[in-house]
Design a protein around this motif. Structure first.
Motif, PDB file in Angstrom:
ATOM      1  N   THR A   1       0.856  -1.187   0.000  1.00  0.00           N
ATOM      2  CA  THR A   1       0.000   0.000   0.000  1.00  0.00           C
ATOM      3  C   THR A   1       0.897   1.245   0.000  1.00  0.00           C
ATOM      4  OG1 THR A   1       0.000   0.122   2.400  1.00  0.00           O
ATOM      5  CG2 THR A   1      -1.769  -1.176   1.372  1.00  0.00           C
ATOM      6  N   LEU A   2       0.287   2.397  -0.265  1.00  0.00           N
ATOM      7  CA  LEU A   2       1.075   3.635  -0.235  1.00  0.00           C
ATOM      8  C   LEU A   2       1.633   3.858   1.175  1.00  0.00           C
ATOM      9  CD1 LEU A   2       2.151   6.115  -1.696  1.00  0.00           C
ATOM     10  CD2 LEU A   2       0.014   7.300  -1.110  1.00  0.00           C
ATOM     11  N   GLY A   3       0.814   3.549   2.184  1.00  0.00           N
ATOM     12  CA  GLY A   3       1.259   3.720   3.569  1.00  0.00           C
ATOM     13  C   GLY A   3       2.505   2.901   3.867  1.00  0.00           C
ATOM     14  N   SER A   4       2.506   1.629   3.438  1.00  0.00           N
ATOM     15  CA  SER A   4       3.679   0.803   3.750  1.00  0.00           C
ATOM     16  C   SER A   4       4.881   1.222   2.896  1.00  0.00           C
ATOM     17  CB  SER A   4       3.366  -0.686   3.610  1.00  0.00           C
ATOM     18  OG  SER A   4       2.952  -0.970   2.302  1.00  0.00           O
ATOM     19  N   LEU A   5       4.615   1.668   1.673  1.00  0.00           N
ATOM     20  CA  LEU A   5       5.710   2.188   0.839  1.00  0.00           C
ATOM     21  C   LEU A   5       6.357   3.402   1.503  1.00  0.00           C
ATOM     22  CD1 LEU A   5       7.267   2.162  -1.902  1.00  0.00           C
ATOM     23  CD2 LEU A   5       5.436   3.600  -2.834  1.00  0.00           C
ATOM     24  N   GLU A   6       5.513   4.284   2.046  1.00  0.00           N
ATOM     25  CA  GLU A   6       6.049   5.494   2.686  1.00  0.00           C
ATOM     26  C   GLU A   6       6.876   5.153   3.934  1.00  0.00           C
ATOM     27  OE1 GLU A   6       2.770   8.799   1.169  1.00  0.00           O
ATOM     28  OE2 GLU A   6       2.591   8.020   3.201  1.00  0.00           O
ATOM     29  N   ILE A   7       6.432   4.148   4.684  1.00  0.00           N
ATOM     30  CA  ILE A   7       7.204   3.728   5.873  1.00  0.00           C
ATOM     31  C   ILE A   7       8.584   3.230   5.438  1.00  0.00           C
ATOM     32  CG2 ILE A   7       7.338   1.933   7.686  1.00  0.00           C
ATOM     33  CD1 ILE A   7       4.227   2.281   7.935  1.00  0.00           C
ATOM     34  N   GLN A   8       8.591   2.443   4.349  1.00  0.00           N
ATOM     35  CA  GLN A   8       9.857   1.919   3.820  1.00  0.00           C
ATOM     36  C   GLN A   8      10.780   3.059   3.347  1.00  0.00           C
ATOM     37  OE1 GLN A   8      11.081  -1.692   3.152  1.00  0.00           O
ATOM     38  NE2 GLN A   8      12.636  -0.114   3.388  1.00  0.00           N
ATOM     39  N   ILE A   9      10.194   4.016   2.634  1.00  0.00           N
ATOM     40  CA  ILE A   9      10.990   5.144   2.133  1.00  0.00           C
ATOM     41  C   ILE A   9      11.569   5.931   3.309  1.00  0.00           C
ATOM     42  CG2 ILE A   9      10.931   7.314   0.831  1.00  0.00           C
ATOM     43  CD1 ILE A   9       8.622   6.041  -0.868  1.00  0.00           C
ATOM     44  N   LYS A  10      10.745   6.139   4.339  1.00  0.00           N
ATOM     45  CA  LYS A  10      11.211   6.888   5.521  1.00  0.00           C
ATOM     46  C   LYS A  10      12.396   6.175   6.171  1.00  0.00           C
ATOM     47  CE  LYS A  10       8.749   9.775   8.055  1.00  0.00           C
ATOM     48  NZ  LYS A  10       9.646  10.909   8.084  1.00  0.00           N
ATOM     49  N   ARG A  11      12.304   4.844   6.248  1.00  0.00           N
ATOM     50  CA  ARG A  11      13.394   4.048   6.839  1.00  0.00           C
ATOM     51  C   ARG A  11      14.685   4.220   6.016  1.00  0.00           C
ATOM     52  NH1 ARG A  11      10.834  -1.322   7.155  1.00  0.00           N
ATOM     53  NH2 ARG A  11       9.411  -0.424   8.657  1.00  0.00           N
ATOM     54  N   TRP A  12      14.561   4.089   4.692  1.00  0.00           N
ATOM     55  CA  TRP A  12      15.742   4.261   3.836  1.00  0.00           C
ATOM     56  C   TRP A  12      16.325   5.662   4.004  1.00  0.00           C
ATOM     57  CZ3 TRP A  12      12.665   1.908  -0.786  1.00  0.00           C
ATOM     58  CH2 TRP A  12      12.833   0.522  -0.811  1.00  0.00           C
ATOM     59  N   ALA A  13      15.449   6.651   4.054  1.00  0.00           N
ATOM     60  CA  ALA A  13      15.913   8.034   4.187  1.00  0.00           C
ATOM     61  C   ALA A  13      16.690   8.202   5.494  1.00  0.00           C
ATOM     62  CB  ALA A  13      14.729   8.993   4.125  1.00  0.00           C
ATOM     63  N   GLN A  14      16.140   7.659   6.580  1.00  0.00           N
ATOM     64  CA  GLN A  14      16.814   7.764   7.891  1.00  0.00           C
ATOM     65  C   GLN A  14      18.205   7.138   7.829  1.00  0.00           C
ATOM     66  OE1 GLN A  14      13.842   6.037  10.430  1.00  0.00           O
ATOM     67  NE2 GLN A  14      12.915   8.009  10.910  1.00  0.00           N
ATOM     68  N   GLU A  15      18.300   5.971   7.192  1.00  0.00           N
ATOM     69  CA  GLU A  15      19.605   5.296   7.076  1.00  0.00           C
ATOM     70  C   GLU A  15      20.620   6.170   6.346  1.00  0.00           C
ATOM     71  OE1 GLU A  15      17.585   0.843   6.820  1.00  0.00           O
ATOM     72  OE2 GLU A  15      18.714   1.589   5.086  1.00  0.00           O
ATOM     73  N   MET A  16      20.111   7.003   5.442  1.00  0.00           N
ATOM     74  CA  MET A  16      21.013   7.872   4.659  1.00  0.00           C
ATOM     75  C   MET A  16      21.191   9.240   5.305  1.00  0.00           C
ATOM     76  SD  MET A  16      19.809   7.162   0.729  1.00  0.00           S
ATOM     77  CE  MET A  16      19.189   5.553   0.256  1.00  0.00           C
ATOM     78  N   GLY A  17      20.592   9.435   6.477  1.00  0.00           N
ATOM     79  CA  GLY A  17      20.714  10.738   7.149  1.00  0.00           C
ATOM     80  C   GLY A  17      19.851  11.820   6.512  1.00  0.00           C
ATOM     81  N   LEU A  18      18.780  11.384   5.863  1.00  0.00           N
ATOM     82  CA  LEU A  18      17.878  12.344   5.207  1.00  0.00           C
ATOM     83  C   LEU A  18      16.549  12.402   5.957  1.00  0.00           C
ATOM     84  CD1 LEU A  18      18.443  11.085   1.530  1.00  0.00           C
ATOM     85  CD2 LEU A  18      19.384  13.187   2.529  1.00  0.00           C
TER      86      LEU A  18
END
Ligand code: DQA
Length: 149
Positions: free
Chosen positions: A31-48
């Motif tokens: 879902t868009l919600g789970s995609l956004e959670i995944q994107i947020k996680r990746w962003a955090q790992e990159m310091g974004l």
């Protein structure tokens, strides 16, 4: 995490709120919600830092683009079908004047011919198409390099 010059806004346009029930063979089951959670996680790992917006209303999407420079240093845009015909959204994205990466879950170059054209050609730093959710991770790393954070 959101400090100087590392705020990424992730913009989803028309119909992307239906991810999960929309043709899973093409768009996957997330879902868009789970995609956004995944994107947020990746962003955090990159310091974004990451923030999210979705609309099915073209005018609302355009007004959001007008406000974008106050909210973000760069953006990822998946405008859905607007990608293929909304010159108004292209113009608004140009006004925003921040680095943009265009993402499509499906490969827009391997589907109906009308999907191969993007109004964002020549405006975006990169177009990433056909890599599913991973395309967003790639977009984040492109923008991280672009922002030099
Ligand atoms: C899409 C591709 C577009 O052609 C389509 O209209 C969408 C989704 C994608 O992510 O693959 O709504 O942008």
């Amino acid at each position: 995490m959101a400090g100087a010059h590392n705020r990424i806004e992730v913009l989803h346009g028309v119909n992307l709120n239906t991810l999960g029930r929309r043709d899973p063979a093409i768009y996957g089951t997330a879902t868009l919600g789970s995609l956004e959670i995944q994107i947020k996680r990746w962003a955090q790992e990159m310091g974004l830092g990451s923030t999210f917006f979705q609309s099915n209303h073209e005018a609302e999407f355009i007004e959001h683009l007008h406000r974008l420079p106050e909210m973000a240093d760069a953006a990822i845009i998946n405008a859905g079908a607007w990608t293929h015909y909304s010159w108004a959204i292209r113009d608004a994205a140009e006004v925003a004047a921040i680095p943009l990466v265009e993402v499509h879950l499906s490969d827009i170059h391997a589907r109906e011919p009308w999907r191969a054209r993007s109004v964002f050609d020549g405006l975006v730093v990169a177009q990433i198409s056909g890599r599913g959710a991973d395309g967003y991770r790639e977009a984040l790393s492109v923008l991280k390099r672009e922002l030099e954070v």
